[in-house]
Design an enzyme around this catalytic site. Structure first.
Site, PDB file in Angstrom:
ATOM      1  N   SER A   1      57.851  76.671  62.317  1.00  0.00           N
ATOM      2  CA  SER A   1      57.001  76.660  63.295  1.00  0.00           C
ATOM      3  C   SER A   1      56.038  77.974  63.177  1.00  0.00           C
ATOM      4  CB  SER A   1      57.843  76.857  64.640  1.00  0.00           C
ATOM      5  OG  SER A   1      57.109  77.287  65.637  1.00  0.00           O
TER       6      SER A   1
ATOM      7  N   TYR B   1      64.981  81.081  68.508  1.00  0.00           N
ATOM      8  CA  TYR B   1      64.180  79.964  67.796  1.00  0.00           C
ATOM      9  C   TYR B   1      63.270  80.636  66.922  1.00  0.00           C
ATOM     10  CZ  TYR B   1      60.797  76.275  67.282  1.00  0.00           C
ATOM     11  OH  TYR B   1      60.057  75.137  66.697  1.00  0.00           O
TER      12      TYR B   1
END
Ligand code: NAD
Length: 236
Positions: A144, A159
């Site tokens: 990501s 994350y």
């Protein structure tokens, strides 16, 4: 006509994983759709294409699931051409918590690292003997932009850390594995409309999986050890 590949996709029961399985099967590949719940994975696989997609039980944090799957793939296919590490969670903001690192829920950070980073590491290590049996094996880590050091922002520490570490892991495997036989890459799918991305995201799942599928299957000169978005290398 491309050679049929045997490809494992983790977290294949919904979102980007499901769409990846759908497109790979449509290209004529044999797809193993991994899901934590065997019944749900099997149902998802049958709804896609029962002859091309097989649902398999795989919680990426479970050594026993991983061991059982290695044995199954060995017995049924004898090799693994590509592994798409797609399963992932983003739980920093769950339970109404702020997502600031200053009040980080350490258990949530640890859980996220287990699923997003250490799961893929255990799975790659377990699958390597099956992947060493093919000439041009592919490992695609779904990362990501939130893990991009060159564009790091605040919030979502679990994350972000998990994806930065996944990127580092991608480079470590690329450094250790022979680039003539293995291509190991990370990809940012963009912001995609899934359970995780939400309904306001800009890309459809069809668009979001394009680069991962290209990295997993294409004969183009995709090098090993890169981070890609929209089929172009991006900064780490
Ligand atoms: P999603 O929440 O719809 O799907 C996540 C999948 O991971 C589900 O199938 C879920 O069952 C599975 N999963 C969770 N924990 C697991 C475990 N322990 N073992 C096995 N499977 C597990 O999200 P998505 O948007 O489809 O995300 C797929 C990947 O794309 C993730 O790695 C995510 O971080 C990444 N990503 C998504 C976006 C986005 O905008 N949607 C952006 C960047 C990166």
């Amino acid at each position: 006509m491309q050679k049929q590949k045997v490809i494992l996709v983790t977290g294949g029961n919904r979102g980007l994983g499901l769409e990846t399985c759908r497109q790979l099967a449509a290209m004529g590949h044999r797809v193993l759709l991994g899901g934590r719940d065997l019944e749900a994975a099997t149902e998802a696989a049958q709804a896609l294409a029962a002859d091309m997609v097989e649902g398999v039980r795989l919680d990426v944090t479970s050594p026993s699931d991983i061991d059982a799957l290695v044995r199954h793939i060995d017995q049924k296919y004898g090799r693994l051409d590509a592994l798409v590490n797609n399963a992932g969670i983003m739980i920093d903001g769950d339970l109404g918590h702020s997502t600031s690192i200053r009040v980080a829920d350490i258990d949530a950070v640890e859980r996220t690292l287990r699923v997003n980073t250490l799961g893929p590491m255990m799975l790659i290590n377990a699958m390597l003997p099956l992947m060493e049996r093919v000439d041009d094996a592919r490992i695609v880590n779904i990362s990501s932009g939130m893990g991009q050091l060159s564009d790091m922002g605040g919030n979502y520490p679990g994350y972000r850390l998990s994806k930065t570490a996944l990127n580092a892991m991608t480079r470590i495997y690329a450094a250790e594995l022979d680039p003539a036989r293995f291509r190991v890459n990370a990809v940012c799918p963009g912001w995609v409309r899934t359970d995780m991305g939400g309904s306001n995201a800009e890309l459809s799942p069809e668009e979001g999986v394009d680069t991962a599928i290209w990295l997993a299957t294409s004969d183009d000169a995709t090098r090993s050890g890169g981070f890609f978005r929209k089929r172009k290398p991006i900064d780490w």
